[in-house]
Design a protein around this motif. Sequence first.
Motif, PDB file in Angstrom:
ATOM      1  N   GLU A 160       0.831  -1.211   0.000  1.00  0.00           N
ATOM      2  CA  GLU A 160       0.000   0.000   0.000  1.00  0.00           C
ATOM      3  C   GLU A 160       0.864   1.259   0.000  1.00  0.00           C
ATOM      4  OE1 GLU A 160      -3.739   2.101   0.380  1.00  0.00           O
ATOM      5  OE2 GLU A 160      -3.431  -0.060   0.196  1.00  0.00           O
ATOM      6  N   ALA A 161       1.904   1.290   0.828  1.00  0.00           N
ATOM      7  CA  ALA A 161       2.795   2.448   0.884  1.00  0.00           C
ATOM      8  C   ALA A 161       3.505   2.655  -0.455  1.00  0.00           C
ATOM      9  CB  ALA A 161       3.810   2.280   2.008  1.00  0.00           C
ATOM     10  N   ALA A 162       3.955   1.567  -1.057  1.00  0.00           N
ATOM     11  CA  ALA A 162       4.654   1.676  -2.345  1.00  0.00           C
ATOM     12  C   ALA A 162       3.712   2.160  -3.442  1.00  0.00           C
ATOM     13  CB  ALA A 162       5.266   0.330  -2.722  1.00  0.00           C
ATOM     14  N   SER A 163       2.436   1.790  -3.356  1.00  0.00           N
ATOM     15  CA  SER A 163       1.485   2.192  -4.396  1.00  0.00           C
ATOM     16  C   SER A 163       1.173   3.687  -4.348  1.00  0.00           C
ATOM     17  CB  SER A 163       0.195   1.382  -4.284  1.00  0.00           C
ATOM     18  OG  SER A 163      -0.542   1.785  -3.148  1.00  0.00           O
ATOM     19  N   ALA A 164       1.535   4.362  -3.256  1.00  0.00           N
ATOM     20  CA  ALA A 164       1.307   5.807  -3.155  1.00  0.00           C
ATOM     21  C   ALA A 164       2.236   6.587  -4.070  1.00  0.00           C
ATOM     22  CB  ALA A 164       1.481   6.262  -1.706  1.00  0.00           C
ATOM     23  N   GLY A 165       3.310   5.967  -4.532  1.00  0.00           N
ATOM     24  CA  GLY A 165       4.219   6.631  -5.454  1.00  0.00           C
ATOM     25  C   GLY A 165       5.252   7.505  -4.755  1.00  0.00           C
ATOM     26  N   PHE A 166       5.749   8.479  -5.510  1.00  0.00           N
ATOM     27  CA  PHE A 166       6.829   9.328  -5.018  1.00  0.00           C
ATOM     28  C   PHE A 166       6.457  10.795  -5.148  1.00  0.00           C
ATOM     29  CE2 PHE A 166       8.884   5.387  -6.022  1.00  0.00           C
ATOM     30  CZ  PHE A 166       9.805   5.227  -5.009  1.00  0.00           C
ATOM     31  N   TYR A 167       7.007  11.595  -4.247  1.00  0.00           N
ATOM     32  CA  TYR A 167       6.902  13.047  -4.331  1.00  0.00           C
ATOM     33  C   TYR A 167       8.180  13.536  -4.987  1.00  0.00           C
ATOM     34  CZ  TYR A 167       7.172  17.927  -2.920  1.00  0.00           C
ATOM     35  OH  TYR A 167       7.298  19.284  -2.921  1.00  0.00           O
ATOM     36  N   ASP A 168       8.029  14.230  -6.108  1.00  0.00           N
ATOM     37  CA  ASP A 168       9.174  14.764  -6.839  1.00  0.00           C
ATOM     38  C   ASP A 168       9.395  16.197  -6.375  1.00  0.00           C
ATOM     39  OD1 ASP A 168      11.245  15.051  -8.594  1.00  0.00           O
ATOM     40  OD2 ASP A 168       9.998  15.101 -10.385  1.00  0.00           O
ATOM     41  N   SER A 169      10.424  16.403  -5.576  1.00  0.00           N
ATOM     42  CA  SER A 169      10.678  17.698  -4.966  1.00  0.00           C
ATOM     43  C   SER A 169      11.216  18.694  -5.985  1.00  0.00           C
ATOM     44  CB  SER A 169      11.682  17.525  -3.831  1.00  0.00           C
ATOM     45  OG  SER A 169      12.045  18.770  -3.306  1.00  0.00           O
ATOM     46  N   PRO A 170      10.475  19.790  -6.241  1.00  0.00           N
ATOM     47  CA  PRO A 170      10.994  20.799  -7.159  1.00  0.00           C
ATOM     48  C   PRO A 170      12.192  21.502  -6.543  1.00  0.00           C
ATOM     49  CG  PRO A 170       8.958  21.547  -6.154  1.00  0.00           C
ATOM     50  CD  PRO A 170       9.188  20.146  -5.677  1.00  0.00           C
ATOM     51  N   GLY A 171      13.210  21.685  -7.324  1.00  0.00           N
ATOM     52  CA  GLY A 171      14.397  22.372  -6.843  1.00  0.00           C
ATOM     53  C   GLY A 171      15.437  21.450  -6.243  1.00  0.00           C
ATOM     54  N   PHE A 172      15.014  20.317  -5.670  1.00  0.00           N
ATOM     55  CA  PHE A 172      15.971  19.404  -5.051  1.00  0.00           C
ATOM     56  C   PHE A 172      16.345  18.261  -5.986  1.00  0.00           C
ATOM     57  CE2 PHE A 172      14.383  21.551  -1.360  1.00  0.00           C
ATOM     58  CZ  PHE A 172      15.511  21.675  -0.577  1.00  0.00           C
ATOM     59  N   LYS A 173      15.544  18.069  -7.033  1.00  0.00           N
ATOM     60  CA  LYS A 173      15.782  17.008  -8.023  1.00  0.00           C
ATOM     61  C   LYS A 173      15.967  15.657  -7.333  1.00  0.00           C
ATOM     62  CE  LYS A 173      17.561  20.217 -11.337  1.00  0.00           C
ATOM     63  NZ  LYS A 173      18.665  20.848 -11.958  1.00  0.00           N
ATOM     64  N   LYS A 174      15.083  15.379  -6.381  1.00  0.00           N
ATOM     65  CA  LYS A 174      15.110  14.115  -5.664  1.00  0.00           C
ATOM     66  C   LYS A 174      13.675  13.659  -5.442  1.00  0.00           C
ATOM     67  CE  LYS A 174      16.895  11.791  -1.647  1.00  0.00           C
ATOM     68  NZ  LYS A 174      17.522  11.856  -0.354  1.00  0.00           N
ATOM     69  N   LYS A 175      13.484  12.344  -5.439  1.00  0.00           N
ATOM     70  CA  LYS A 175      12.165  11.781  -5.192  1.00  0.00           C
ATOM     71  C   LYS A 175      12.117  11.202  -3.787  1.00  0.00           C
ATOM     72  CE  LYS A 175      11.012  10.787  -9.944  1.00  0.00           C
ATOM     73  NZ  LYS A 175      10.461   9.819 -10.883  1.00  0.00           N
ATOM     74  N   TYR A 176      10.975  11.405  -3.126  1.00  0.00           N
ATOM     75  CA  TYR A 176      10.754  10.900  -1.783  1.00  0.00           C
ATOM     76  C   TYR A 176       9.508  10.014  -1.804  1.00  0.00           C
ATOM     77  CZ  TYR A 176      13.830  14.785  -0.635  1.00  0.00           C
ATOM     78  OH  TYR A 176      14.881  15.649  -0.582  1.00  0.00           O
ATOM     79  N   PRO A 177       9.515   8.886  -1.093  1.00  0.00           N
ATOM     80  CA  PRO A 177       8.292   8.073  -1.024  1.00  0.00           C
ATOM     81  C   PRO A 177       7.161   8.900  -0.419  1.00  0.00           C
ATOM     82  CG  PRO A 177      10.165   6.891  -0.071  1.00  0.00           C
ATOM     83  CD  PRO A 177      10.619   8.293  -0.338  1.00  0.00           C
ATOM     84  N   ARG A 178       5.990   8.871  -1.047  1.00  0.00           N
ATOM     85  CA  ARG A 178       4.864   9.670  -0.546  1.00  0.00           C
ATOM     86  C   ARG A 178       4.338   9.145   0.769  1.00  0.00           C
ATOM     87  NH1 ARG A 178       0.021  10.907  -3.677  1.00  0.00           N
ATOM     88  NH2 ARG A 178      -0.144  12.531  -2.120  1.00  0.00           N
ATOM     89  N   LEU A 179       4.333   7.818   0.957  1.00  0.00           N
ATOM     90  CA  LEU A 179       3.875   7.233   2.212  1.00  0.00           C
ATOM     91  C   LEU A 179       5.004   6.379   2.772  1.00  0.00           C
ATOM     92  CD1 LEU A 179       1.695   6.842   4.295  1.00  0.00           C
ATOM     93  CD2 LEU A 179       0.727   5.031   2.886  1.00  0.00           C
ATOM     94  N   GLN A 180       5.483   6.739   3.931  1.00  0.00           N
ATOM     95  CA  GLN A 180       6.618   6.056   4.544  1.00  0.00           C
ATOM     96  C   GLN A 180       6.171   5.380   5.832  1.00  0.00           C
ATOM     97  OE1 GLN A 180      10.054   8.757   4.665  1.00  0.00           O
ATOM     98  NE2 GLN A 180       8.997   9.994   3.117  1.00  0.00           N
ATOM     99  N   ILE A 181       6.630   4.151   6.027  1.00  0.00           N
ATOM    100  CA  ILE A 181       6.306   3.402   7.235  1.00  0.00           C
ATOM    101  C   ILE A 181       7.586   3.236   8.043  1.00  0.00           C
ATOM    102  CG2 ILE A 181       5.399   1.258   8.172  1.00  0.00           C
ATOM    103  CD1 ILE A 181       3.938   0.825   5.508  1.00  0.00           C
ATOM    104  N   LEU A 182       7.528   3.654   9.289  1.00  0.00           N
ATOM    105  CA  LEU A 182       8.671   3.494  10.181  1.00  0.00           C
ATOM    106  C   LEU A 182       8.192   2.850  11.472  1.00  0.00           C
ATOM    107  CD1 LEU A 182       9.260   6.352   8.551  1.00  0.00           C
ATOM    108  CD2 LEU A 182      11.211   6.324  10.044  1.00  0.00           C
TER     109      LEU A 182
END
Length: 83
Positions: free
Chosen positions: A25-47
């Motif tokens: 489910e977390a992986a299906s949320a996709g990624f947030y593409d940060s403008p300016g940082f040129k890096k992708k972050y998982p949209r839903l993270q489980i810790l």
Amino acid sequence: MLDREKAEIGALLTLEEPTKPMRTEAASAGFYDSPGFKKKYPRLQILTIAELLDGKKIEYPQTNVTFKQAPKAKSKGAEQLPL
């Protein structure tokens, strides 16, 4: 949940290890593409709490884009309150 709350990134903290369906489910949320940082972050993270205690952190852009800076107040000189 992320779409309902209009959030770019969310985190789920858990005492137990996440199950395979939770990770899917977390992986299906996709990624947030940060403008300016040129890096992708998982949209839903489980810790897990254990991971947090070991120093793992939520991945997100390290700038404050949530709040706008308030305009500076213009000084009118020293004002005195009436006695």
